[in-house]
Design an enzyme around this catalytic site. Structure first.
Site, PDB file in Angstrom:
ATOM      1  N   GLY A 105      20.238  44.472  24.527  1.00 23.79           N
ATOM      2  CA  GLY A 105      20.219  45.125  25.834  1.00 23.79           C
ATOM      3  C   GLY A 105      19.644  46.520  25.768  1.00 23.79           C
ATOM      4  O   GLY A 105      18.494  46.762  26.125  1.00 23.79           O
TER       5      GLY A 105
ATOM      6  N   GLY B 248      25.618  43.816  21.066  1.00 28.86           N
ATOM      7  CA  GLY B 248      26.155  45.170  20.982  1.00 28.86           C
ATOM      8  C   GLY B 248      25.431  45.982  19.939  1.00 28.86           C
ATOM      9  O   GLY B 248      25.670  45.805  18.739  1.00 28.86           O
TER      10      GLY B 248
ATOM     11  N   CYS C 297      32.986  43.158  33.324  1.00 25.06           N
ATOM     12  CA  CYS C 297      32.321  44.404  33.693  1.00 25.06           C
ATOM     13  C   CYS C 297      33.352  45.520  33.874  1.00 25.06           C
ATOM     14  O   CYS C 297      34.277  45.394  34.668  1.00 25.06           O
ATOM     15  CB  CYS C 297      31.511  44.248  34.971  1.00 25.06           C
ATOM     16  SG  CYS C 297      30.584  45.757  35.332  1.00 25.06           S
TER      17      CYS C 297
ATOM     18  N   ASN D 138      26.556  53.567  31.023  1.00 29.90           N
ATOM     19  CA  ASN D 138      26.037  53.135  32.330  1.00 29.90           C
ATOM     20  C   ASN D 138      27.153  52.740  33.273  1.00 29.90           C
ATOM     21  O   ASN D 138      28.200  52.238  32.863  1.00 29.90           O
ATOM     22  CB  ASN D 138      25.045  51.978  32.172  1.00 29.90           C
ATOM     23  CG  ASN D 138      25.692  50.612  32.328  1.00 29.90           C
ATOM     24  OD1 ASN D 138      25.870  50.114  33.450  1.00 29.90           O
ATOM     25  ND2 ASN D 138      26.075  50.011  31.207  1.00 29.90           N
ATOM     26  N   ALA D 139      26.888  53.001  34.537  1.00 26.74           N
ATOM     27  CA  ALA D 139      27.751  52.493  35.611  1.00 26.74           C
ATOM     28  C   ALA D 139      26.823  52.044  36.737  1.00 26.74           C
ATOM     29  O   ALA D 139      26.692  52.704  37.758  1.00 26.74           O
ATOM     30  CB  ALA D 139      28.713  53.565  36.094  1.00 26.74           C
TER      31      ALA D 139
ATOM     32  N   LYS E 102      20.221  39.374  35.323  1.00 22.69           N
ATOM     33  CA  LYS E 102      21.238  40.345  35.737  1.00 22.69           C
ATOM     34  C   LYS E 102      22.363  39.553  36.415  1.00 22.69           C
ATOM     35  O   LYS E 102      22.095  38.602  37.155  1.00 22.69           O
ATOM     36  CB  LYS E 102      20.590  41.333  36.720  1.00 22.69           C
ATOM     37  CG  LYS E 102      21.548  42.247  37.460  1.00 22.69           C
ATOM     38  CD  LYS E 102      21.868  43.471  36.657  1.00 22.69           C
ATOM     39  CE  LYS E 102      22.977  44.297  37.343  1.00 22.69           C
ATOM     40  NZ  LYS E 102      23.701  45.141  36.382  1.00 22.69           N
ATOM     41  N   SER E 103      23.626  39.938  36.188  1.00 17.07           N
ATOM     42  CA  SER E 103      24.735  39.189  36.792  1.00 17.07           C
ATOM     43  C   SER E 103      24.578  39.133  38.308  1.00 17.07           C
ATOM     44  O   SER E 103      24.332  40.158  38.955  1.00 17.07           O
ATOM     45  CB  SER E 103      26.070  39.857  36.465  1.00 17.07           C
ATOM     46  OG  SER E 103      26.307  39.844  35.077  1.00 17.07           O
TER      47      SER E 103
ATOM     48  N   ASN F  37      30.663  42.793  26.002  1.00 20.28           N
ATOM     49  CA  ASN F  37      30.193  43.640  27.090  1.00 20.28           C
ATOM     50  C   ASN F  37      30.375  45.104  26.665  1.00 20.28           C
ATOM     51  O   ASN F  37      30.779  45.376  25.531  1.00 20.28           O
ATOM     52  CB  ASN F  37      30.967  43.321  28.372  1.00 20.28           C
ATOM     53  CG  ASN F  37      30.118  43.541  29.612  1.00 20.28           C
ATOM     54  OD1 ASN F  37      29.432  44.551  29.729  1.00 20.28           O
ATOM     55  ND2 ASN F  37      30.161  42.609  30.550  1.00 20.28           N
TER      56      ASN F  37
ATOM     57  N   LYS G 170      31.650  35.749  28.763  1.00 16.65           N
ATOM     58  CA  LYS G 170      31.341  37.037  28.128  1.00 16.65           C
ATOM     59  C   LYS G 170      32.594  37.898  28.042  1.00 16.65           C
ATOM     60  O   LYS G 170      33.204  38.229  29.069  1.00 16.65           O
ATOM     61  CB  LYS G 170      30.246  37.750  28.918  1.00 16.65           C
ATOM     62  CG  LYS G 170      29.774  39.023  28.242  1.00 16.65           C
ATOM     63  CD  LYS G 170      28.468  39.483  28.823  1.00 16.65           C
ATOM     64  CE  LYS G 170      27.959  40.726  28.156  1.00 16.65           C
ATOM     65  NZ  LYS G 170      26.685  41.161  28.735  1.00 16.65           N
TER      66      LYS G 170
HETATM   67  C1  LIG Z   1      22.201  49.312  32.185  1.00 17.83           C
HETATM   68  C2  LIG Z   1      23.064  48.154  31.785  1.00 17.83           C
HETATM   69  C3  LIG Z   1      23.408  47.185  32.723  1.00 17.83           C
HETATM   70  C4  LIG Z   1      24.212  46.104  32.358  1.00 17.83           C
HETATM   71  N1  LIG Z   1      24.503  45.135  33.287  1.00 17.83           N
HETATM   72  C5  LIG Z   1      25.200  44.034  32.901  1.00 17.83           C
HETATM   73  C6  LIG Z   1      25.406  42.950  33.802  1.00 17.83           C
HETATM   74  O1  LIG Z   1      24.953  42.951  34.962  1.00 17.83           O
HETATM   75  N2  LIG Z   1      26.129  41.889  33.364  1.00 17.83           N
HETATM   76  C7  LIG Z   1      26.634  41.806  32.091  1.00 17.83           C
HETATM   77  O2  LIG Z   1      27.263  40.798  31.749  1.00 17.83           O
HETATM   78  N3  LIG Z   1      26.436  42.821  31.204  1.00 17.83           N
HETATM   79  C8  LIG Z   1      25.728  43.905  31.578  1.00 17.83           C
HETATM   80  N4  LIG Z   1      25.494  44.909  30.661  1.00 17.83           N
HETATM   81  C9  LIG Z   1      26.018  44.787  29.286  1.00 17.83           C
HETATM   82  C10 LIG Z   1      24.958  44.224  28.330  1.00 17.83           C
HETATM   83  O3  LIG Z   1      24.565  42.919  28.695  1.00 17.83           O
HETATM   84  C11 LIG Z   1      25.493  44.190  26.873  1.00 17.83           C
HETATM   85  O4  LIG Z   1      26.607  43.342  26.812  1.00 17.83           O
HETATM   86  C12 LIG Z   1      25.896  45.569  26.361  1.00 17.83           C
HETATM   87  O5  LIG Z   1      24.998  46.561  26.836  1.00 17.83           O
HETATM   88  C13 LIG Z   1      25.937  45.641  24.839  1.00 17.83           C
HETATM   89  O6  LIG Z   1      24.687  45.320  24.271  1.00 17.83           O
HETATM   90  P1  LIG Z   1      23.594  46.457  23.827  1.00 17.83           P
HETATM   91  O7  LIG Z   1      24.310  47.416  22.965  1.00 17.83           O
HETATM   92  O8  LIG Z   1      22.503  45.676  23.147  1.00 17.83           O
HETATM   93  O9  LIG Z   1      23.122  47.094  25.107  1.00 17.83           O
HETATM   94  C14 LIG Z   1      24.700  46.003  31.023  1.00 17.83           C
HETATM   95  C15 LIG Z   1      24.360  46.994  30.088  1.00 17.83           C
HETATM   96  C16 LIG Z   1      23.546  48.050  30.440  1.00 17.83           C
HETATM   97  C17 LIG Z   1      23.196  49.082  29.399  1.00 17.83           C
END
Ligand SMILES: Cc1cc2nc3c(=O)[nH]c(=O)nc-3n(C[C@H](O)[C@H](O)[C@H](O)COP(=O)(O)O)c2cc1C
Length: 319
Positions: free
Chosen positions: A274, A252, A137, A74-75, A50-51, A200, A173
């Site tokens: 993710g 993604g 982000c 998500n937020a 996690k970042s 992202n 990223k």
């Molecule tokens: C719940 C959640 C939390 C995330 N937190 C971070 C984060 O802390 N740092 C980051 O670089 N991306 C974060 N992301 C983005 C994911 O790493 C990813 O780039 C994005 O969800 C697209 O991939 P996916 O469609 O496979 O989820 C988060 C995504 C989700 C759904």
């Protein structure tokens, strides 16, 4: 009859060998050493934490994550324990991942160029196998201002500052929320990035509960991920690879082996996962790896190198 060899899933990401191309994306299960070890034992080829940022952050109030059907919104708000504790977690994670041969990617963020450099310097003491700068982000604009990923000069400045203190391969990223993602990619590569992670979350978006009339997320808006964004991610990986030819973690909406093959044909070296981990649990990694292996075997390919960027070659062929 000659025995058919099993296809080779290993990939070389900026000089780091991954047993397979499937990378745990940042923000999902990357909060403790135990969880990251579990993901690795379930077949991930690399794990991103996690970042982590300079100070502890609680993040946004609940609800922070919603499955709205074709994807998630998500937020979370960059909830993290701060760099002091993050370094301890990363050390323990590295200790557990090394015997498994699964590389660790440390994801860092900050609200200033100086902050990015300091957090990067601290994570490099662990050291992780790679460092990823989360400059993209979308959910913390009220506190952090515009993400660095929206402007080539700002993105380059952060990358240069992190590069100066980082002796590991450096990934940046990128955000899909720009009109010219290639310009941002070019700027960060010129500033010293070894590779890119794309993408992202998309947005911000909003989902409203029509019974109460309220936006469902407490933050009202959030980043969109999951299958809904996959064609955008594939297009961005394709464009970045066409212009830059650097290693890319294509991320993604990937949920199955077919999606992985598509990302690699667009030019990705590795593939981030993710939302599918949130929806299906860490067993997605071994399931998807088996699907990728089956595809390669049934199409007569010995390794992923044989299909990387294939969609670009096809562009110049007659239909
Ligand atoms: C719940 C959640 C939390 C995330 N937190 C971070 C984060 O802390 N740092 C980051 O670089 N991306 C974060 N992301 C983005 C994911 O790493 C990813 O780039 C994005 O969800 C697209 O991939 P996916 O469609 O496979 O989820 C988060 C995504 C989700 C759904």
């Amino acid at each position: 009859m000659a025995e058919q060899l099993s296809p080779d899933l290993r990939v070389n990401l900026c000089g780091v060998l991954l047993p397979n191309p499937l990378v745990l994306a940042s923000g999902i299960l990357g909060t403790t050493a135990e969880l990251m070890e579990r993901v690795a034992k379930n077949g991930a080829g690399a794990v991103t934490c996690k970042s982590c940022g300079p100070e502890p952050r609680a993040g946004h109030p609940n609800p922070t994550v919603l499955d709205w059907g074709p994807g998630l919104i998500n937020a979370v708000g960059l909830a993290n324990p701060g760099i002091d504790e993050a370094v301890e977690i990363l050390r323990e994670t590295r200790r557990r991942l090394q015997p498994l041969g699964v590389p660790l990617i440390a994801s860092v963020f900050a609200d200033s160029v100086k902050g990015f450099a300091e957090v990067t310097r601290r994570v490099c003491t662990v050291p992780p196998d790679l460092v990823e700068l989360n400059i993209s982000c979308p959910n913390v604009e009220a506190e952090f201002g515009r993400p660095f990923s929206l402007d080539p000069d700002a993105a380059a400045e952060v990358t240069r500052a992190a590069r100066a203190v980082c002796d590991r391969p450096l990934l940046v990223k990128l955000s899909p929320n720009v009109t010219d993602v290639v310009a941002i990619g070019k700027a960060v590569v010129a500033a010293g990035a070894d590779g890119l992670t794309a993408i992202n979350t998309l947005g911000p978006g909003m989902v409203i509960d029509i019974e109460s009339g309220w936006p469902i997320l407490a933050n009202r808006v959030g980043g969109i991920s999951g299958p809904a964004i996959r064609p955008i991610a594939v297009r961005i990986v394709y464009d970045l690879w066409a212009h830059l030819r650097v290693p890319i973690i294509g991320t993604g909406g990937v949920t199955c082996g077919r999606d992985v093959i598509e990302m690699i044909m667009a030019g990705a070296t590795a593939v981030g996962i993710g939302s599918a981990v949130i929806q299906d649990g860490p067993a997605v990694f071994s399931r998807i790896a088996a699907e990728v292996r089956d595809y390669l075997a049934s199409h007569g390919y010995a390794s992923l190198n044989e299909i990387r960027g294939l969609a670009h070659a096809r562009r110049h062929m007659e239909p």
